[in-house]
Design a protein around this motif. Structure first.
Motif, short mmCIF file in Angstrom:
data_model
loop_
_atom_site.label_atom_id
_atom_site.label_comp_id
_atom_site.label_asym_id
_atom_site.label_seq_id
_atom_site.Cartn_x
_atom_site.Cartn_y
_atom_site.Cartn_z
N LEU A 264 25.64 51.90 31.93
CA LEU A 264 27.12 51.07 31.72
C LEU A 264 27.89 50.95 33.13
N TRP A 265 27.40 51.80 33.82
CA TRP A 265 27.56 51.28 35.55
C TRP A 265 27.06 49.87 35.68
N LEU A 266 26.04 49.82 35.25
CA LEU A 266 25.12 48.42 35.77
C LEU A 266 26.35 47.38 34.89
N LEU A 267 25.95 47.61 33.42
CA LEU A 267 26.72 47.05 32.96
C LEU A 267 28.34 45.93 33.98
N ASN A 268 29.00 46.95 34.10
CA ASN A 268 30.30 47.30 34.42
C ASN A 268 30.29 46.32 35.53
N ALA A 269 28.85 46.26 36.89
CA ALA A 269 28.75 45.44 37.73
C ALA A 269 28.95 44.10 37.45
N VAL A 270 28.21 44.24 36.61
CA VAL A 270 27.70 42.48 36.12
C VAL A 270 28.76 41.86 35.25
N ALA A 271 29.65 42.75 34.96
CA ALA A 271 30.83 42.45 34.00
C ALA A 271 31.50 42.10 35.22
N LEU A 272 31.75 42.30 36.55
CA LEU A 272 32.66 42.06 37.74
C LEU A 272 31.84 40.99 38.17
N VAL B 123 33.40 38.37 45.60
CA VAL B 123 32.30 39.99 45.75
C VAL B 123 30.99 39.59 46.77
N ALA B 124 30.65 40.04 47.36
CA ALA B 124 29.51 40.00 48.65
C ALA B 124 28.30 39.87 47.70
N SER B 125 28.32 40.99 46.63
CA SER B 125 26.72 40.73 46.71
C SER B 125 26.76 41.83 45.18
N PHE B 126 26.06 42.31 45.17
CA PHE B 126 25.33 43.08 43.42
C PHE B 126 26.03 44.57 44.37
N GLY B 127 25.13 44.78 45.42
CA GLY B 127 25.77 46.43 45.87
C GLY B 127 26.98 46.63 46.14
N TRP B 128 27.99 45.31 46.80
CA TRP B 128 29.16 45.59 45.89
C TRP B 128 29.70 46.08 44.74
N ALA B 129 29.16 44.73 44.23
CA ALA B 129 29.64 44.73 42.87
C ALA B 129 29.85 46.54 42.23
N LEU B 130 27.91 46.82 42.48
CA LEU B 130 28.08 48.47 41.91
C LEU B 130 29.17 49.19 42.31
N ALA B 131 29.91 49.27 44.13
CA ALA B 131 30.72 50.08 44.91
C ALA B 131 31.63 49.39 44.13
N ALA B 132 31.70 48.24 43.58
CA ALA B 132 33.55 48.12 43.35
C ALA B 132 33.19 48.58 42.15
N ALA B 133 32.31 49.09 41.05
CA ALA B 133 32.11 49.34 40.00
C ALA B 133 32.64 50.58 39.42
N LEU B 134 31.68 51.52 40.69
CA LEU B 134 32.51 52.99 40.90
C LEU B 134 34.13 53.10 40.92
N ALA C 42 41.64 41.57 35.49
CA ALA C 42 41.55 42.88 35.58
C ALA C 42 41.00 42.81 33.41
N ILE C 43 42.11 41.40 32.62
CA ILE C 43 42.07 41.20 31.48
C ILE C 43 40.53 40.55 31.37
N LEU C 44 39.94 39.74 31.61
CA LEU C 44 38.78 38.88 31.88
C LEU C 44 37.30 40.51 32.55
N TYR C 45 38.32 41.64 33.41
CA TYR C 45 36.87 42.13 33.14
C TYR C 45 36.08 43.09 31.99
N GLY C 46 37.91 43.88 31.71
CA GLY C 46 38.14 44.31 30.36
C GLY C 46 37.22 43.93 29.08
N VAL C 47 37.10 42.39 28.64
CA VAL C 47 36.90 41.82 27.84
C VAL C 47 35.60 42.13 27.77
N ILE C 48 34.71 41.14 28.92
CA ILE C 48 33.03 40.80 29.23
C ILE C 48 32.46 42.54 29.30
N ALA C 49 33.76 43.35 30.46
CA ALA C 49 32.91 44.94 30.50
C ALA C 49 31.90 45.36 28.30
#
Length: 115
Positions: free
Chosen positions: A6-14, A26-37, A96-103
């Protein structure tokens, strides 16, 4: 294992939200993981408190203020991390709306998920 997926999928959604909205970066996938967390932590710690504090406004607006609250928390996450940037509140609101729908759509593909 499910939480990590779920964490990985939320990063992909971000990353998808950042691709769709140029005002969110988002600077990179690592930052997407951090932002999802960080978004997960904000949603589990800060959101319940703010939901209770803003309950009168939410009831007065028939629940529409909850979308504003989501946008504010998304904007807060963007201000806490240097690799995740949200330029304005309008972008945070739509993001936030798009993130919620995509996730939600991505989480629907997890086997055994009953959400």
């Amino acid at each position: 294992m499910r939480i990590l997926l779920l964490w990985l999928l939320n990063a992909v959604a971000l990353l998808a939200v950042a691709y769709l909205l140029p005002a969110i970066q988002v600077a990179s996938f690592g930052w997407a993981l951090a932002a999802a967390l960080v978004l997960g932590l904000i949603n589990s710690v800060v959101r319940p408190v703010l939901t209770i504090l803003t309950l009168p406004i939410t009831l007065l607006t028939l629940g529409l203020f909850y979308f504003v609250l989501n946008g504010l928390l998304f904007w807060l996450a963007g201000s806490l991390l240097p690799g995740f940037r949200v330029t304005n509140f309008g972008a945070a609101f739509v993001g936030a709306i798009l993130y919620g729908v995509i996730a939600w759509v991505l989480a629907a593909f997890i086997p055994g998920n009953k959400d």
